[in-house]
Design a protein around this motif. Structure first.
Motif, PDB file in Angstrom:
ATOM      1  N   PHE A  49       0.824  -1.201   0.000  1.00 22.43           N
ATOM      2  CA  PHE A  49       0.000   0.000   0.000  1.00 22.43           C
ATOM      3  C   PHE A  49       0.863   1.258   0.000  1.00 22.43           C
ATOM      4  O   PHE A  49       0.595   2.207  -0.750  1.00 22.43           O
ATOM      5  CB  PHE A  49      -0.939  -0.012   1.212  1.00 22.43           C
ATOM      6  N   ILE A  50       1.897   1.280   0.814  1.00 21.33           N
ATOM      7  CA  ILE A  50       2.799   2.429   0.850  1.00 21.33           C
ATOM      8  C   ILE A  50       3.498   2.602  -0.498  1.00 21.33           C
ATOM      9  O   ILE A  50       3.616   3.729  -1.009  1.00 21.33           O
ATOM     10  CB  ILE A  50       3.844   2.274   1.985  1.00 21.33           C
ATOM     11  N   LEU A  51       3.954   1.508  -1.101  1.00 17.80           N
ATOM     12  CA  LEU A  51       4.585   1.591  -2.416  1.00 17.80           C
ATOM     13  C   LEU A  51       3.605   2.071  -3.478  1.00 17.80           C
ATOM     14  O   LEU A  51       3.975   2.827  -4.387  1.00 17.80           O
ATOM     15  CB  LEU A  51       5.171   0.230  -2.805  1.00 17.80           C
ATOM     16  N   PHE A  52       2.344   1.674  -3.354  1.00 15.30           N
ATOM     17  CA  PHE A  52       1.318   2.136  -4.270  1.00 15.30           C
ATOM     18  C   PHE A  52       1.122   3.642  -4.153  1.00 15.30           C
ATOM     19  O   PHE A  52       1.024   4.349  -5.165  1.00 15.30           O
ATOM     20  CB  PHE A  52       0.004   1.389  -3.978  1.00 15.30           C
ATOM     21  N   ILE A  53       1.086   4.147  -2.946  1.00 11.87           N
ATOM     22  CA  ILE A  53       0.933   5.589  -2.735  1.00 11.87           C
ATOM     23  C   ILE A  53       2.131   6.347  -3.301  1.00 11.87           C
ATOM     24  O   ILE A  53       1.968   7.390  -3.951  1.00 11.87           O
ATOM     25  CB  ILE A  53       0.746   5.897  -1.235  1.00 11.87           C
ATOM     26  N   VAL A  54       3.334   5.827  -3.088  1.00 15.11           N
ATOM     27  CA  VAL A  54       4.535   6.472  -3.628  1.00 15.11           C
ATOM     28  C   VAL A  54       4.505   6.438  -5.150  1.00 15.11           C
ATOM     29  O   VAL A  54       4.854   7.439  -5.811  1.00 15.11           O
ATOM     30  CB  VAL A  54       5.803   5.788  -3.069  1.00 15.11           C
ATOM     31  N   ILE A  56       1.873   6.387  -7.105  1.00 21.04           N
ATOM     32  CA  ILE A  56       0.886   7.368  -7.559  1.00 21.04           C
ATOM     33  C   ILE A  56       1.465   8.775  -7.489  1.00 21.04           C
ATOM     34  O   ILE A  56       1.267   9.588  -8.384  1.00 21.04           O
ATOM     35  CB  ILE A  56      -0.416   7.264  -6.712  1.00 21.04           C
ATOM     36  N   LYS A  57       2.187   9.058  -6.415  1.00 23.73           N
ATOM     37  CA  LYS A  57       2.780  10.383  -6.249  1.00 23.73           C
ATOM     38  C   LYS A  57       3.731  10.693  -7.409  1.00 23.73           C
ATOM     39  O   LYS A  57       3.713  11.788  -7.960  1.00 23.73           O
ATOM     40  CB  LYS A  57       3.530  10.470  -4.927  1.00 23.73           C
ATOM     41  N   PHE A  58       4.580   9.731  -7.769  1.00 20.38           N
ATOM     42  CA  PHE A  58       5.534   9.974  -8.845  1.00 20.38           C
ATOM     43  C   PHE A  58       4.867   9.925 -10.221  1.00 20.38           C
ATOM     44  O   PHE A  58       5.328  10.566 -11.148  1.00 20.38           O
ATOM     45  CB  PHE A  58       6.688   8.984  -8.779  1.00 20.38           C
ATOM     46  N   PHE A  59       3.787   9.181 -10.345  1.00 23.79           N
ATOM     47  CA  PHE A  59       3.092   9.095 -11.629  1.00 23.79           C
ATOM     48  C   PHE A  59       2.361  10.383 -11.945  1.00 23.79           C
ATOM     49  O   PHE A  59       2.376  10.852 -13.083  1.00 23.79           O
ATOM     50  CB  PHE A  59       2.106   7.918 -11.616  1.00 23.79           C
ATOM     51  N   PHE A  60       1.739  11.012 -10.973  1.00 24.57           N
ATOM     52  CA  PHE A  60       0.976  12.240 -11.174  1.00 24.57           C
ATOM     53  C   PHE A  60       1.775  13.492 -10.819  1.00 24.57           C
ATOM     54  O   PHE A  60       1.209  14.512 -10.502  1.00 24.57           O
ATOM     55  CB  PHE A  60      -0.315  12.217 -10.360  1.00 24.57           C
ATOM     56  N   LYS A  61       3.069  13.421 -10.889  1.00 23.48           N
ATOM     57  CA  LYS A  61       3.944  14.526 -10.532  1.00 23.48           C
ATOM     58  C   LYS A  61       3.833  15.689 -11.440  1.00 23.48           C
ATOM     59  O   LYS A  61       3.600  15.853 -12.494  1.00 23.48           O
ATOM     60  CB  LYS A  61       5.385  14.046 -10.492  1.00 23.48           C
TER      61      LYS A  61
END
Length: 61
Positions: A49-54, A56-61
């Protein structure tokens, strides 16, 4: 930033704390195997879950 005494205290505190935690874990290993046998999947799900959030953060940067 930190004095020499604070650094020495921090290192010694970490070493003693790690030894105590390791000792108590080994002491209670039978209970851990009995009552927490499936808890590794909770840890894996949490890390995923934490890796998924990270991601998403880098994907929508």
């Amino acid at each position: 930033m930190f004095s020499k005494g604070q650094i020495i205290f921090g290192v010694l505190f970490f070493i003693v704390f790690a030894i105590i935690v390791g000792y108590t874990y080994r002491k209670d290993l039978k209970l851990h195997k009995r009552f927490y046998s499936g808890s590794i999947w909770v840890l894996i799900a949490f890390i995923a879950f934490i890796l998924f959030i990270v991601a998403i953060k880098f994907f929508f940067k």
